[in-house]
Design a protein around this motif. Sequence first.
Motif, PDB file in Angstrom:
ATOM      1  N   SER A  37       0.806  -1.214   0.000  1.00  0.00           N
ATOM      2  CA  SER A  37       0.000   0.000   0.000  1.00  0.00           C
ATOM      3  C   SER A  37       0.839   1.265   0.000  1.00  0.00           C
ATOM      4  O   SER A  37       0.310   2.359  -0.158  1.00  0.00           O
ATOM      5  N   GLY A  38       2.123   1.116   0.231  1.00  0.00           N
ATOM      6  CA  GLY A  38       2.978   2.292   0.355  1.00  0.00           C
ATOM      7  C   GLY A  38       3.127   2.728   1.802  1.00  0.00           C
ATOM      8  O   GLY A  38       4.000   3.502   2.137  1.00  0.00           O
ATOM      9  N   ALA A  39       2.273   2.209   2.678  1.00  0.00           N
ATOM     10  CA  ALA A  39       2.324   2.552   4.090  1.00  0.00           C
ATOM     11  C   ALA A  39       3.363   1.730   4.846  1.00  0.00           C
ATOM     12  O   ALA A  39       3.712   2.048   5.964  1.00  0.00           O
ATOM     13  N   GLY A  40       3.849   0.670   4.212  1.00  0.00           N
ATOM     14  CA  GLY A  40       4.822  -0.198   4.872  1.00  0.00           C
ATOM     15  C   GLY A  40       4.149  -1.231   5.758  1.00  0.00           C
ATOM     16  O   GLY A  40       2.926  -1.277   5.871  1.00  0.00           O
ATOM     17  N   GLU A  41       4.950  -2.061   6.360  1.00  0.00           N
ATOM     18  CA  GLU A  41       4.494  -3.112   7.270  1.00  0.00           C
ATOM     19  C   GLU A  41       3.394  -3.983   6.669  1.00  0.00           C
ATOM     20  O   GLU A  41       2.364  -4.223   7.272  1.00  0.00           O
ATOM     21  N   SER A  42       3.639  -4.463   5.460  1.00  0.00           N
ATOM     22  CA  SER A  42       2.662  -5.324   4.791  1.00  0.00           C
ATOM     23  C   SER A  42       3.227  -6.697   4.458  1.00  0.00           C
ATOM     24  O   SER A  42       2.479  -7.645   4.262  1.00  0.00           O
ATOM     25  N   HIS A  43       4.547  -6.821   4.402  1.00  0.00           N
ATOM     26  CA  HIS A  43       5.227  -8.064   4.042  1.00  0.00           C
ATOM     27  C   HIS A  43       6.294  -8.359   5.102  1.00  0.00           C
ATOM     28  O   HIS A  43       7.146  -7.511   5.358  1.00  0.00           O
ATOM     29  N   PHE A  44       6.238  -9.557   5.688  1.00  0.00           N
ATOM     30  CA  PHE A  44       7.167  -9.913   6.759  1.00  0.00           C
ATOM     31  C   PHE A  44       7.730 -11.305   6.581  1.00  0.00           C
ATOM     32  O   PHE A  44       7.105 -12.169   5.962  1.00  0.00           O
ATOM     33  N   THR A  45       8.902 -11.515   7.173  1.00  0.00           N
ATOM     34  CA  THR A  45       9.464 -12.843   7.381  1.00  0.00           C
ATOM     35  C   THR A  45       9.605 -13.010   8.884  1.00  0.00           C
ATOM     36  O   THR A  45      10.123 -12.103   9.557  1.00  0.00           O
ATOM     37  N   VAL A  46       9.126 -14.135   9.412  1.00  0.00           N
ATOM     38  CA  VAL A  46       9.345 -14.457  10.820  1.00  0.00           C
ATOM     39  C   VAL A  46      10.168 -15.738  10.885  1.00  0.00           C
ATOM     40  O   VAL A  46       9.895 -16.699  10.175  1.00  0.00           O
ATOM     41  N   VAL A  47      11.187 -15.693  11.715  1.00  0.00           N
ATOM     42  CA  VAL A  47      12.046 -16.850  11.944  1.00  0.00           C
ATOM     43  C   VAL A  47      11.951 -17.130  13.436  1.00  0.00           C
ATOM     44  O   VAL A  47      12.272 -16.259  14.253  1.00  0.00           O
ATOM     45  N   LEU A  48      11.465 -18.314  13.778  1.00  0.00           N
ATOM     46  CA  LEU A  48      11.300 -18.605  15.189  1.00  0.00           C
ATOM     47  C   LEU A  48      11.557 -20.063  15.513  1.00  0.00           C
ATOM     48  O   LEU A  48      11.376 -20.950  14.678  1.00  0.00           O
ATOM     49  N   LEU A  81       3.431 -13.261   4.420  1.00  0.00           N
ATOM     50  CA  LEU A  81       4.217 -13.698   5.563  1.00  0.00           C
ATOM     51  C   LEU A  81       5.026 -14.938   5.180  1.00  0.00           C
ATOM     52  O   LEU A  81       4.457 -15.939   4.749  1.00  0.00           O
ATOM     53  N   VAL A  82       6.334 -14.849   5.341  1.00  0.00           N
ATOM     54  CA  VAL A  82       7.218 -16.000   5.170  1.00  0.00           C
ATOM     55  C   VAL A  82       7.482 -16.522   6.578  1.00  0.00           C
ATOM     56  O   VAL A  82       7.874 -15.759   7.464  1.00  0.00           O
ATOM     57  N   ILE A  83       7.262 -17.819   6.770  1.00  0.00           N
ATOM     58  CA  ILE A  83       7.435 -18.424   8.091  1.00  0.00           C
ATOM     59  C   ILE A  83       8.564 -19.443   8.036  1.00  0.00           C
ATOM     60  O   ILE A  83       8.519 -20.385   7.236  1.00  0.00           O
ATOM     61  N   LYS A  84       9.553 -19.259   8.895  1.00  0.00           N
ATOM     62  CA  LYS A  84      10.644 -20.223   9.044  1.00  0.00           C
ATOM     63  C   LYS A  84      10.603 -20.665  10.507  1.00  0.00           C
ATOM     64  O   LYS A  84      11.155 -20.009  11.390  1.00  0.00           O
ATOM     65  N   ALA A  85       9.867 -21.753  10.742  1.00  0.00           N
ATOM     66  CA  ALA A  85       9.604 -22.224  12.097  1.00  0.00           C
ATOM     67  C   ALA A  85      10.312 -23.544  12.346  1.00  0.00           C
ATOM     68  O   ALA A  85      10.242 -24.459  11.530  1.00  0.00           O
ATOM     69  N   SER A  86      10.976 -23.644  13.504  1.00  0.00           N
ATOM     70  CA  SER A  86      11.663 -24.877  13.835  1.00  0.00           C
ATOM     71  C   SER A  86      11.527 -25.163  15.326  1.00  0.00           C
ATOM     72  O   SER A  86      11.250 -24.271  16.127  1.00  0.00           O
ATOM     73  N   ALA A  87      11.747 -26.428  15.663  1.00  0.00           N
ATOM     74  CA  ALA A  87      11.779 -26.853  17.067  1.00  0.00           C
ATOM     75  C   ALA A  87      13.221 -26.747  17.549  1.00  0.00           C
ATOM     76  O   ALA A  87      14.161 -26.809  16.740  1.00  0.00           O
TER      77      ALA A  87
END
Length: 90
Positions: A37-48, A81-87
């Motif tokens: 949208s131009g406002a930012g905070e629309s696409h994220f990667t989370v690594v947890l 949202l890109v999710i990189k989730a591990s145990a």
Amino acid sequence: MGVVADEIETRLRAALQPTDLSIIDDSDSHRGHAGHSGAGESHFTVVLTAAAFAGQSRVARQRLVYAALGDLIAPDRVHALVIKASAPAA
């Protein structure tokens, strides 16, 4: 971090108690693409890394993350949202 990234962190920490958590705002990389949208905070990667992911498939881990984020995952909030989730390693 911005307001949305802070909310992502709060929700993931509350729901999954990750031992490691990184939130990367990829929004600038998607300038001009759908959902930006131009406002930012629309696409994220989370690594947890979280014990809750032990024995879970990749899809089950992603479902846990989406459940924790709830209404943040909407076209007018978090578009991608890109999710990189591990145990944790045993």
